[in-house]
Scaffold this active site. Structure first.
Site, PDB file in Angstrom:
ATOM      1  N   ASP A 201      37.249  41.801  43.784  1.00  0.00           N
ATOM      2  CA  ASP A 201      35.755  42.289  43.971  1.00  0.00           C
ATOM      3  C   ASP A 201      35.262  42.244  45.393  1.00  0.00           C
ATOM      4  OD1 ASP A 201      35.025  43.463  41.501  1.00  0.00           O
ATOM      5  OD2 ASP A 201      34.387  41.538  40.863  1.00  0.00           O
TER       6      ASP A 201
ATOM      7  N   SER B  25      36.080  34.178  34.046  1.00  0.00           N
ATOM      8  CA  SER B  25      35.401  34.113  35.287  1.00  0.00           C
ATOM      9  C   SER B  25      35.293  32.774  35.587  1.00  0.00           C
ATOM     10  CB  SER B  25      33.968  34.921  35.169  1.00  0.00           C
ATOM     11  OG  SER B  25      33.339  34.495  36.375  1.00  0.00           O
TER      12      SER B  25
ATOM     13  N   ASP C 130      24.188  33.739  40.853  1.00  0.00           N
ATOM     14  CA  ASP C 130      24.769  33.556  42.082  1.00  0.00           C
ATOM     15  C   ASP C 130      24.047  34.373  43.105  1.00  0.00           C
ATOM     16  OD1 ASP C 130      26.004  31.105  41.447  1.00  0.00           O
ATOM     17  OD2 ASP C 130      27.758  32.102  40.790  1.00  0.00           O
TER      18      ASP C 130
ATOM     19  N   ARG D 224      26.174  27.405  46.284  1.00  0.00           N
ATOM     20  CA  ARG D 224      25.660  28.746  46.882  1.00  0.00           C
ATOM     21  C   ARG D 224      24.944  28.363  47.999  1.00  0.00           C
ATOM     22  NH1 ARG D 224      29.946  30.650  45.024  1.00  0.00           N
ATOM     23  NH2 ARG D 224      30.020  31.355  42.813  1.00  0.00           N
TER      24      ARG D 224
END
Ligand code: ARG
Length: 400
Positions: A16, A177, A126, A97
């Site tokens: 991605d 994931s 996120d 993050r």
């Protein structure tokens, strides 16, 4: 006119974020993409990742080692706050993050970029954390999230990448994931999407299966100074060394697994498997030391603060005025939280079996049931009379 001219993209080396590079340039008219891969202690060699970004069309590919600031400035304060989302998840991803967002913003400012970008989809927490953190740090920067808009399936994404020389994943990519850093690992998707299905053993990396753990317990003594972990078994350690060592120690006894259904900010319930050995042990030990050193009223009040703090970090508000105000309260309470906690690691459990502190408020003479007892038992009678007075008045009225 493109959506932006020069963009700093958060880069992991996966399909991605790799496809984001040609996509930003070709579909959204971006002239220059600078990628940034952050090392948060995920234990991955980032040199191939750096190369891959260049091969995918990045004009510049940066790798930033941020493990130390991550643990020190994001992980350690969360220990002081006993931060467990929905009482269980030690926030490893949620803490990473805001730091990555800060690195993106700092880099954008340094390189004169007009936007930052990330590869998050529109379903997760996120994206919220990146976007809100970046907005909190520099409201002038644009935020681009191609994967939130491109509407391509996995296969289409891979095909799009191939057109621009991005190799499709060589090994059959994991059905999960995964997000990993030194504070913990989060695993989603695949069979885990059925909350009734037990997580297969092969998803775990940081913790041993109980069947493979030692048959003898192991004790570890954790030293705290002003609410921050500073030593293991009497040996002073910096935050990164301490977390690394404790991850290994606790993980080897099968401590640190969490299997839960949690509530995302975007309203979706998701089934999560976490591994976070050191953080779980440290938060439990820290909370216990607070039991010894804080007065009951501060402890009680702090629990409400902790809940708000945890929620706010999970929800992406790290750089917010409320967060700063809660920090001030929490730090103030930690002045006396110095001492040691003894933890017994055995077959998946980390039991607190002892605690001591120079600031201990525990009084043996008051607590003992032995001959040394100094508590004035008679004083209790008057106390109870007044404490129970409203109940007595009410009961006399209603039942008299
Ligand atoms: N649910 C966790 C959180 O919101 C973990 C997210 C992990 N992300 C991932 N791409 N697997 O903090």
């Amino acid at each position: 006119m493109g959506r932006a001219t020069k963009v700093v993209l958060a880069y992991s080396g996966g399909v991605d974020t790799s496809v984001c590079i040609p996509y930003l340039k070709n579909e959204w008219g971006v002239e220059e993409v600078i990628t940034l891969a952050a090392d948060l202690g995920q234990g991955e060699d980032l040199e191939p990742v750096r190369q891959k970004a260049l091969n995918s069309g990045a004009s510049e590919s940066l790798v930033i080692d941020a493990v130390e600031p991550f643990v020190k400035n994001y992980g350690y304060p969360a220990i002081q706050a006993n931060a467990l989302y929905e009482n269980r998840y030690p926030l490893a991803t949620a803490l990473g993050r805001p730091l990555i967002a800060k690195l993106l913003v700092d880099t954008a400012e340094k390189y004169g970029a007009d936007a930052i970008a990330h590869g998050c989809t529109g379903k997760g927490n996120d994206q919220v954390r990146f976007d809100v953190a970046a907005a909190g740090l520099n409201p002038k920067l644009k935020i681009l999230a191609p994967a939130r808009e491109w509407g391509m399936s996995r296969e289409e994404t891979i095909a799009y990448g191939e057109k621009y020389g991005i190799p499709s994943p060589v090994k059959k990519s994991s059905p999960y994931s995964i997000d990993k850093n030194l504070l913990g690992m989060a695993i989603e998707a695949g069979v885990l999407e059925d909350p009734w299905e037990e997580a297969p053993e092969d998803v775990f990396e940081m913790t041993k299966a109980i069947a493979d753990t030692p048959d003898e317990p192991e004790y570890v003594e954790i030293g705290f100074e002003k609410g921050l972990p500073v030593s293991l078994n009497g040996e002073a350690m910096d935050p990164v060394a301490l977390i690394t060592k404790l991850n290994q120690l606790a993980g080897s006894h099968g401590v640190g697994r969490i299997d839960m259904v949690e509530n995302r900010l975007v309203g979706i319930k998701s089934r999560e498997i976490y591994e976070s050995p050191a953080m779980l042990v440290l938060i439990h030990a820290h909370r216990d030391l607070e039991g010894l050193t804080l007065t009951g009223d501060v402890s009680r009040y702090k629990r409400g603060i902790e809940d708000t703090y945890t929620q706010l970090v999970y929800n992406g508000l790290w750089y917010s005025p409320l967060k700063a105000a809660l920090d001030a309260f929490i730090v103030q309470t930690q002045d006396v939280v110095t001492g040691s906690v003894r933890v017994k690691l055995f077959k998946g459990s980390a039991a607190i079996v002892g605690r001591k502190s120079e600031n201990s408020l525990y009084s043996f003479d008051l607590a003992t049931y032995g001959a040394e007892d100094e508590f004035d038992h008679k004083a209790a009678e008057g106390f109870i009379y007044i404490w129970g007075l409203p109940t007595r008045v009410w009961s006399g009225k209603m039942k008299g």
